[in-house]
Design an enzyme around this catalytic site. Structure first.
Site, PDB file in Angstrom:
ATOM      1  N   ARG A  38       0.801  -1.154   0.051  1.00 37.53           N
ATOM      2  CA  ARG A  38      -0.067  -0.074   0.175  1.00 37.53           C
ATOM      3  C   ARG A  38       0.935   1.394   0.196  1.00 37.53           C
ATOM      4  O   ARG A  38       0.516   2.241  -0.705  1.00 37.53           O
ATOM      5  CB  ARG A  38      -0.897  -0.044   1.172  1.00 37.53           C
ATOM      6  CG  ARG A  38      -2.189  -0.807   1.023  1.00 37.53           C
ATOM      7  CD  ARG A  38      -3.015  -0.593   2.148  1.00 37.53           C
ATOM      8  NE  ARG A  38      -4.380  -0.965   1.974  1.00 37.53           N
ATOM      9  CZ  ARG A  38      -5.603  -1.266   2.908  1.00 37.53           C
ATOM     10  NH1 ARG A  38      -5.234  -0.831   4.086  1.00 37.53           N
ATOM     11  NH2 ARG A  38      -6.493  -1.579   2.407  1.00 37.53           N
ATOM     12  N   LYS A 199     -17.584 -15.180   4.155  1.00 36.12           N
ATOM     13  CA  LYS A 199     -18.990 -14.663   4.091  1.00 36.12           C
ATOM     14  C   LYS A 199     -19.543 -14.479   2.792  1.00 36.12           C
ATOM     15  O   LYS A 199     -19.170 -13.575   2.046  1.00 36.12           O
ATOM     16  CB  LYS A 199     -19.186 -13.546   5.132  1.00 36.12           C
ATOM     17  CG  LYS A 199     -18.786 -13.707   6.498  1.00 36.12           C
ATOM     18  CD  LYS A 199     -19.423 -12.555   7.462  1.00 36.12           C
ATOM     19  CE  LYS A 199     -18.558 -12.402   8.595  1.00 36.12           C
ATOM     20  NZ  LYS A 199     -18.553 -10.961   9.244  1.00 36.12           N
ATOM     21  N   GLY A 352      -7.582  -6.567   0.258  1.00 37.37           N
ATOM     22  CA  GLY A 352      -7.593  -7.467   1.356  1.00 37.37           C
ATOM     23  C   GLY A 352      -6.760  -8.651   1.387  1.00 37.37           C
ATOM     24  O   GLY A 352      -5.755  -8.574   0.989  1.00 37.37           O
ATOM     25  N   GLY A 375     -12.456  -3.686   1.701  1.00 36.66           N
ATOM     26  CA  GLY A 375     -14.004  -3.266   1.793  1.00 36.66           C
ATOM     27  C   GLY A 375     -14.186  -2.506   0.962  1.00 36.66           C
ATOM     28  O   GLY A 375     -15.190  -2.336   0.279  1.00 36.66           O
TER      29      GLY A 375
HETATM   30  C1  3PG Z   1      -8.692  -1.217   5.210  1.00 37.48           C
HETATM   31  O1  3PG Z   1      -7.734  -1.613   5.516  1.00 37.48           O
HETATM   32  O2  3PG Z   1      -9.679  -1.701   4.492  1.00 37.48           O
HETATM   33  C2  3PG Z   1      -8.921   0.402   5.063  1.00 37.48           C
HETATM   34  O3  3PG Z   1      -7.679   0.978   5.337  1.00 37.48           O
HETATM   35  C3  3PG Z   1     -10.004   0.900   5.809  1.00 37.48           C
HETATM   36  O4  3PG Z   1      -9.574   0.549   7.167  1.00 37.48           O
HETATM   37  P1  3PG Z   1     -11.014   0.119   8.348  1.00 37.48           P
HETATM   38  O5  3PG Z   1     -11.677  -0.916   7.556  1.00 37.48           O
HETATM   39  O6  3PG Z   1     -10.422   0.205   9.607  1.00 37.48           O
HETATM   40  O7  3PG Z   1     -12.088   1.522   7.864  1.00 37.48           O
END
Ligand code: 3PG
Ligand code: MG
Length: 397
Positions: A38, A199, A352, A375
């Site tokens: 990242r 999920k 992710g 997400g």
């Molecule tokens: C992530 O890692 O998905 C983003 O940096 C957002 O982080 P968060 O889910 O804690 O908001």
């Protein structure tokens, strides 16, 4: 993308406030950054600004400190890693707002880079406080959002600042939106999507949104148990979401109507428990004993997936095929990485844990694109507008 980017504005000699997503995985024992992709992904934006003599002020969150200062979540190690990669000293400010930070910003010279301290040490960040957004906005002349991975959050540093400064997309954000958006707009057929992860509920919107575009869906990981259950297979003690069984059945029904092929596992690895000591055993999905859990896909399934994937021109993958944190149950996921890197197709990986696996294997450069959003990519591909993108200036405005 119909939003302005940093190429559309003047940045030379300006204080450019850049929201990045430096929420990198950190080893809880050693404090070491275990995946810096990242950080690396933001280099095009940072270098673009340095080359044009901007003063670069980076803002980010790390972890979920919930409005308190947590020493383990300071951004110092991130600044150190960025300094190494950039080959230029990157300082860390004591805070992200306030008079001391304003002073540090004043001393910046053209081409300097400063990283402000973790935004989430202030609870105002996540509540989207206007005062907090204004305090951040005071530090810059223009705002660049390059934090694709956090753009699904309507936080002060994501959506709020854009109310007070001219706000444009960074080069990473632009690339994410164009690449992921391309899957939704005009994927070159045959388009194959591979879904895994725990999920079904996380992925329902994405599954529905992609259904009209995709030719074939391959389903593995924990969520395969829910699909198998919907087809009346015994799945033992595998974690299934009861409320998602009906949804899985509907998705399969819709798929058959729209002539989308769905391939479910034909064999799986099962174990007594999900522990590092647990031993796996390969078994046909017809014979899963009531006291076992599915922890990975089996070799026959992988072969079926391989043959299906060979026919794809566009492939999108999100979600591990098994319990990828436990080495003996990570084989399916790792084999899938190898299959994808061998394809002669456009290959796009969701962020992710899927991204973490391919990065750890050192194979990220062998696919077309690895998203930095977990997400955020799920929401975006599920057809939702991201607050961090909506807030930016429209092209031509
Ligand atoms: C992530 O890692 O998905 C983003 O940096 C957002 O982080 P968060 O889910 O804690 O908001
Ligand atoms: Mg997250």
């Amino acid at each position: 993308m119909n939003k302005m980017t940093l190429r559309d504005i003047e940045v030379t000699d300006k204080r450019v406030l850049v929201r990045v997503d430096f929420n990198v995985p950190i080893d809880i024992h050693t404090g070491a950054i275990t995946d810096d992709s990242r950080i690396r992904a933001t280099l095009p934006t940072i270098q673009y600004l340095i080359e044009r003599n901007a003063r670069v002020i980076l803002i980010s969150h790390l972890g979920r400190p919930k409005g308190k200062v947590v020493d383990e979540l300071r951004l110092t190690p991130v600044a150190q890693r960025l300094s190494q990669i950039l080959g230029q000293q990157v300082g860390v400010a004591v805070n992200c707002i306030g008079p001391e930070v304003e002073k540090s910003v004043e001393t910046l010279r053209d081409g300097d880079v400063l990283l402000l301290e973790n935004l989430r040490f202030h609870s105002d960040e996540e509540t989207g406080s206007a005062d907090f957004a204004k305090a951040l906005a005071r530090l810059g002349d223009v705002f660049v959002n390059d934090a694709f991975g956090t753009s699904h959050r309507a936080h002060a540093s994501i959506a709020g600042i854009a109310q007070y400064l001219p706000a444009v997309a960074g080069l990473l954000l632009e690339k994410e939106i164009n690449t992921l958006g391309g899957i939704l707009e005009k994927p070159v057929p045959p388009f194959i999507s591979v879904f895994g992860g725990a999920k079904v509920s996380d992925k329902v919107n994405m599954l529905k949104n992609i259904m009209g575009k995709v030719d074939c869906l391959l389903i593995g990981g924990g969520m395969a148990a829910t699909f198998l259950k919907a087809k009346s297979y015994e799945v033992g003690r595998s974690l299934i979401e009861e409320e998602s069984v009906g949804i899985a059945a509907k998705i399969m029904e819709e798929a058959s109507k729209s002539r989308v092929r769905i391939i479910l596992p034909v064999d799986v690895v099962i174990a007594d428990e999900i522990t590092t000591e647990a031993k796996g055993e390969v078994i046909s999905v017809e014979n899963i004993p009531p006291d076992k859990r599915i922890v990975d896909i089996g070799p026959e399934t992988l072969e079926k997936f391989r043959i299906a994937l060979l026919g794809g021109r566009t492939v999108f993958w999100n979600g591990p095929m098994g319990v990828e944190e436990i080495p003996q149950f990570a084989e399916g996921t790792k084999c899938l990485v190898r299959l994808l890197t061998d394809l002669n197709a456009t290959t796009i990986i969701g962020g992710g844990s899927t991204a973490e696996v391919i990065n750890a294997m050192g194979m990220a450069d062998k696919v077309t694109f690895v998203s930095t959003g977990g997400g955020a990519s799920l929401k975006f591909l599920g057809g939702e507008e991201l607050p961090g993108v909506v807030a930016l200036l429209d092209k031509g405005s």
